[in-house]
Write a protein that holds these residues in place. Structure first.
Motif, PDB file in Angstrom:
ATOM      1  N   LEU A  42       0.763  -1.303   0.153  1.00 48.20           N
ATOM      2  CA  LEU A  42      -0.098  -0.003  -0.034  1.00 48.20           C
ATOM      3  C   LEU A  42       0.847   1.267   0.073  1.00 48.20           C
ATOM      4  O   LEU A  42       0.650   2.161  -0.644  1.00 48.20           O
ATOM      5  CB  LEU A  42      -1.151  -0.067   1.121  1.00 48.20           C
ATOM      6  CG  LEU A  42      -1.991  -1.129   1.086  1.00 48.20           C
ATOM      7  CD1 LEU A  42      -2.555  -1.183   2.717  1.00 48.20           C
ATOM      8  CD2 LEU A  42      -3.101  -0.423   0.040  1.00 48.20           C
ATOM      9  N   VAL A  43       1.997   1.032   0.662  1.00 49.63           N
ATOM     10  CA  VAL A  43       2.741   2.200   1.028  1.00 49.63           C
ATOM     11  C   VAL A  43       3.656   2.780  -0.622  1.00 49.63           C
ATOM     12  O   VAL A  43       3.555   3.788  -0.887  1.00 49.63           O
ATOM     13  CB  VAL A  43       3.957   2.046   2.028  1.00 49.63           C
ATOM     14  CG1 VAL A  43       5.025   3.254   2.015  1.00 49.63           C
ATOM     15  CG2 VAL A  43       3.180   2.215   3.387  1.00 49.63           C
ATOM     16  N   SER A  44       3.888   1.605  -1.112  1.00 51.93           N
ATOM     17  CA  SER A  44       4.658   1.795  -2.503  1.00 51.93           C
ATOM     18  C   SER A  44       3.868   1.735  -3.541  1.00 51.93           C
ATOM     19  O   SER A  44       4.393   2.571  -4.516  1.00 51.93           O
ATOM     20  CB  SER A  44       5.751   0.642  -2.598  1.00 51.93           C
ATOM     21  OG  SER A  44       4.927  -0.535  -2.722  1.00 51.93           O
ATOM     22  N   GLU A  45       2.549   1.394  -3.560  1.00 52.33           N
ATOM     23  CA  GLU A  45       1.679   1.481  -4.720  1.00 52.33           C
ATOM     24  C   GLU A  45       0.762   2.526  -4.848  1.00 52.33           C
ATOM     25  O   GLU A  45       0.191   2.900  -5.672  1.00 52.33           O
ATOM     26  CB  GLU A  45       1.125  -0.177  -4.823  1.00 52.33           C
ATOM     27  CG  GLU A  45       2.194  -1.060  -5.234  1.00 52.33           C
ATOM     28  CD  GLU A  45       1.506  -2.267  -5.335  1.00 52.33           C
ATOM     29  OE1 GLU A  45       0.420  -2.622  -6.101  1.00 52.33           O
ATOM     30  OE2 GLU A  45       1.891  -3.268  -5.119  1.00 52.33           O
ATOM     31  N   THR A  46       0.708   3.198  -3.618  1.00 53.68           N
ATOM     32  CA  THR A  46      -0.510   4.307  -3.683  1.00 53.68           C
ATOM     33  C   THR A  46       0.569   5.611  -3.533  1.00 53.68           C
ATOM     34  O   THR A  46       1.127   5.699  -2.730  1.00 53.68           O
ATOM     35  CB  THR A  46      -1.479   4.173  -2.738  1.00 53.68           C
ATOM     36  OG1 THR A  46      -1.044   4.303  -1.352  1.00 53.68           O
ATOM     37  CG2 THR A  46      -2.272   2.761  -2.767  1.00 53.68           C
ATOM     38  N   PRO A  47       0.102   6.653  -4.272  1.00 54.87           N
ATOM     39  CA  PRO A  47      -1.019   6.881  -5.379  1.00 54.87           C
ATOM     40  C   PRO A  47      -0.729   6.605  -6.694  1.00 54.87           C
ATOM     41  O   PRO A  47      -1.477   7.088  -7.706  1.00 54.87           O
ATOM     42  CB  PRO A  47      -1.374   8.333  -4.950  1.00 54.87           C
ATOM     43  CG  PRO A  47       0.010   8.792  -4.675  1.00 54.87           C
ATOM     44  CD  PRO A  47       0.769   8.117  -4.027  1.00 54.87           C
ATOM     45  N   THR A  48       0.618   6.073  -6.903  1.00 55.58           N
ATOM     46  CA  THR A  48       1.193   6.037  -8.318  1.00 55.58           C
ATOM     47  C   THR A  48       0.873   5.083  -9.202  1.00 55.58           C
ATOM     48  O   THR A  48       0.554   5.093 -10.449  1.00 55.58           O
ATOM     49  CB  THR A  48       2.601   6.262  -8.294  1.00 55.58           C
ATOM     50  OG1 THR A  48       3.388   5.320  -7.580  1.00 55.58           O
ATOM     51  CG2 THR A  48       3.011   7.638  -7.701  1.00 55.58           C
ATOM     52  N   ALA A  49       0.590   3.684  -8.684  1.00 54.36           N
ATOM     53  CA  ALA A  49       0.247   2.426  -9.301  1.00 54.36           C
ATOM     54  C   ALA A  49      -1.172   2.508  -9.932  1.00 54.36           C
ATOM     55  O   ALA A  49      -2.144   3.383  -9.126  1.00 54.36           O
ATOM     56  CB  ALA A  49       0.429   1.623  -8.333  1.00 54.36           C
ATOM     57  N   ASP A  50      -1.691   2.054 -10.818  1.00 56.71           N
ATOM     58  CA  ASP A  50      -2.810   1.799 -11.671  1.00 56.71           C
ATOM     59  C   ASP A  50      -3.756   0.839 -10.581  1.00 56.71           C
ATOM     60  O   ASP A  50      -3.872  -0.305 -11.122  1.00 56.71           O
ATOM     61  CB  ASP A  50      -2.782   1.843 -13.050  1.00 56.71           C
ATOM     62  CG  ASP A  50      -4.103   1.630 -13.676  1.00 56.71           C
ATOM     63  OD1 ASP A  50      -5.112   2.235 -12.962  1.00 56.71           O
ATOM     64  OD2 ASP A  50      -4.326   1.144 -14.893  1.00 56.71           O
ATOM     65  N   LEU A  51      -4.350   1.245  -9.539  1.00 56.00           N
ATOM     66  CA  LEU A  51      -5.035   0.333  -8.804  1.00 56.00           C
ATOM     67  C   LEU A  51      -6.395   0.716  -8.564  1.00 56.00           C
ATOM     68  O   LEU A  51      -6.820   2.064  -8.811  1.00 56.00           O
ATOM     69  CB  LEU A  51      -4.445   0.513  -7.194  1.00 56.00           C
ATOM     70  CG  LEU A  51      -3.135   0.133  -7.074  1.00 56.00           C
ATOM     71  CD1 LEU A  51      -2.621   0.380  -5.807  1.00 56.00           C
ATOM     72  CD2 LEU A  51      -2.889  -1.392  -7.285  1.00 56.00           C
ATOM     73  N   THR A  52      -7.052  -0.193  -8.721  1.00 54.32           N
ATOM     74  CA  THR A  52      -8.785   0.021  -8.499  1.00 54.32           C
ATOM     75  C   THR A  52      -9.101  -0.412  -7.019  1.00 54.32           C
ATOM     76  O   THR A  52      -9.117  -1.753  -6.705  1.00 54.32           O
ATOM     77  CB  THR A  52      -9.342  -0.718  -9.590  1.00 54.32           C
ATOM     78  OG1 THR A  52      -9.010  -0.133 -10.843  1.00 54.32           O
ATOM     79  CG2 THR A  52     -11.032  -0.250  -9.447  1.00 54.32           C
ATOM     80  N   PHE A  53      -9.743   0.461  -6.420  1.00 53.41           N
ATOM     81  CA  PHE A  53     -10.113   0.215  -5.101  1.00 53.41           C
ATOM     82  C   PHE A  53     -11.388  -0.094  -5.136  1.00 53.41           C
ATOM     83  O   PHE A  53     -12.318   0.969  -5.712  1.00 53.41           O
ATOM     84  CB  PHE A  53      -9.682   1.180  -4.050  1.00 53.41           C
ATOM     85  CG  PHE A  53      -8.515   1.215  -3.723  1.00 53.41           C
ATOM     86  CD1 PHE A  53      -8.151   0.590  -2.475  1.00 53.41           C
ATOM     87  CD2 PHE A  53      -7.398   1.946  -4.555  1.00 53.41           C
ATOM     88  CE1 PHE A  53      -6.403   0.578  -1.983  1.00 53.41           C
ATOM     89  CE2 PHE A  53      -5.942   1.912  -3.894  1.00 53.41           C
ATOM     90  CZ  PHE A  53      -5.610   1.361  -2.778  1.00 53.41           C
ATOM     91  N   PHE A  54     -12.427  -0.788  -4.278  1.00 51.29           N
ATOM     92  CA  PHE A  54     -13.772  -0.882  -4.233  1.00 51.29           C
ATOM     93  C   PHE A  54     -14.270  -0.846  -2.877  1.00 51.29           C
ATOM     94  O   PHE A  54     -13.802  -1.601  -2.071  1.00 51.29           O
ATOM     95  CB  PHE A  54     -14.213  -2.248  -4.963  1.00 51.29           C
ATOM     96  CG  PHE A  54     -14.142  -2.266  -6.259  1.00 51.29           C
ATOM     97  CD1 PHE A  54     -15.101  -1.703  -7.309  1.00 51.29           C
ATOM     98  CD2 PHE A  54     -12.788  -2.897  -7.074  1.00 51.29           C
ATOM     99  CE1 PHE A  54     -14.968  -1.858  -8.763  1.00 51.29           C
ATOM    100  CE2 PHE A  54     -12.820  -2.844  -8.234  1.00 51.29           C
ATOM    101  CZ  PHE A  54     -13.968  -2.453  -9.170  1.00 51.29           C
ATOM    102  N   VAL A  55     -15.097   0.154  -2.641  1.00 54.94           N
ATOM    103  CA  VAL A  55     -15.686   0.332  -1.472  1.00 54.94           C
ATOM    104  C   VAL A  55     -17.080  -0.537  -1.334  1.00 54.94           C
ATOM    105  O   VAL A  55     -17.784  -0.207  -2.138  1.00 54.94           O
ATOM    106  CB  VAL A  55     -15.827   1.733  -0.615  1.00 54.94           C
ATOM    107  CG1 VAL A  55     -16.733   2.594  -1.629  1.00 54.94           C
ATOM    108  CG2 VAL A  55     -16.285   1.879   0.745  1.00 54.94           C
ATOM    109  N   ALA A  56     -17.333  -1.444  -0.240  1.00 54.24           N
ATOM    110  CA  ALA A  56     -18.627  -1.980  -0.028  1.00 54.24           C
ATOM    111  C   ALA A  56     -19.266  -1.183   0.914  1.00 54.24           C
ATOM    112  O   ALA A  56     -18.848  -1.151   2.362  1.00 54.24           O
ATOM    113  CB  ALA A  56     -18.513  -3.585   0.107  1.00 54.24           C
ATOM    114  N   THR A  57     -20.524  -0.923   0.870  1.00 55.44           N
ATOM    115  CA  THR A  57     -21.356  -0.144   1.785  1.00 55.44           C
ATOM    116  C   THR A  57     -22.610  -0.884   1.821  1.00 55.44           C
ATOM    117  O   THR A  57     -22.879  -1.865   1.215  1.00 55.44           O
ATOM    118  CB  THR A  57     -21.638   1.156   1.540  1.00 55.44           C
ATOM    119  OG1 THR A  57     -22.527   1.335   0.235  1.00 55.44           O
ATOM    120  CG2 THR A  57     -20.369   2.059   1.398  1.00 55.44           C
ATOM    121  N   VAL A  58     -23.614  -0.493   2.769  1.00 54.02           N
ATOM    122  CA  VAL A  58     -24.823  -1.013   3.020  1.00 54.02           C
ATOM    123  C   VAL A  58     -26.037   0.023   3.001  1.00 54.02           C
ATOM    124  O   VAL A  58     -25.923   0.860   3.441  1.00 54.02           O
ATOM    125  CB  VAL A  58     -24.982  -2.039   4.611  1.00 54.02           C
ATOM    126  CG1 VAL A  58     -26.347  -2.409   4.589  1.00 54.02           C
ATOM    127  CG2 VAL A  58     -23.920  -2.905   4.602  1.00 54.02           C
TER     128      VAL A  58
END
Length: 170
Positions: free
Chosen positions: A27-43
């Motif tokens: 997380l430290v090395s890959e954010t914010p520069t890597a092309d990552l997709t985060f998904f938040v799950a809510t209710v």
């Protein structure tokens, strides 16, 4: 540094428990520069699940993400801040569980705007919200709120050597 209070090996093939440092360092090395997709799950208020992509970064041992105030995910978080955030990092799939806390401190918002800028999103702090010329098509128009995930539990499944599956409680 956030350290787990307990670690539980979930691996059924004899691999040892994974250290928390593995996903944390990714997380430290890959954010914010890597092309990552985060998904938040809510209710939703009626109990049905909702999942949506978010722009997220790991800063000062915490996960932050953004959301427009009129979006379904923000409306869900206003009713029930319990959520999970999932991401595929290099070598490990990770799900983080906790409570989303809206960040309203202008200094923190400004500092996080700089982090997002370093990753290519031209966010600007405007008091306790972000503005920018653009965001994800589903984010809606500015302003956007900043949330910090108060981490309670994480689950990691290694997709590269050394393999394993582990849960961490915080």
């Amino acid at each position: 540094m956030t350290s787990p209070s307990t670690t539980r090996n979930l691996d059924r093939y004899g691999h040892p428990a994974l250290p928390w440092s593995r996903p944390r360092d990714a997380l430290v090395s890959e954010t914010p520069t890597a092309d990552l997709t985060f998904f938040v799950a809510t209710v939703r208020p009626d109990g049905r699940p909702h999942s949506a992509g978010v722009g997220a970064v790991w800063v000062d041992d915490a996960l932050y993400f953004t959301s427009g105030p009129g979006t379904r995910k923000s409306r869900n978080l206003a009713e029930n801040p319990t959520c999970s955030v999932s991401v595929r990092l290099t070598g490990i799939d990770l799900t983080l569980e906790g409570t989303a806390e809206r960040v309203t401190d202008p200094e923190t918002v400004a500092r996080l705007a700089e982090v997002y800028n370093s990753g290519g999103w031209p966010a600007e702090a405007d008091g306790d919200v972000f503005t920018a010329p653009f965001s994800a098509p589903s984010a809606g128009p500015p302003p956007w709120h900043l949330y910090r995930l108060a981490l309670r539990r994480a689950v990691g499944v290694a997709t590269a050597e050394p393999h394993g599956a582990t849960s961490w409680e915080f």
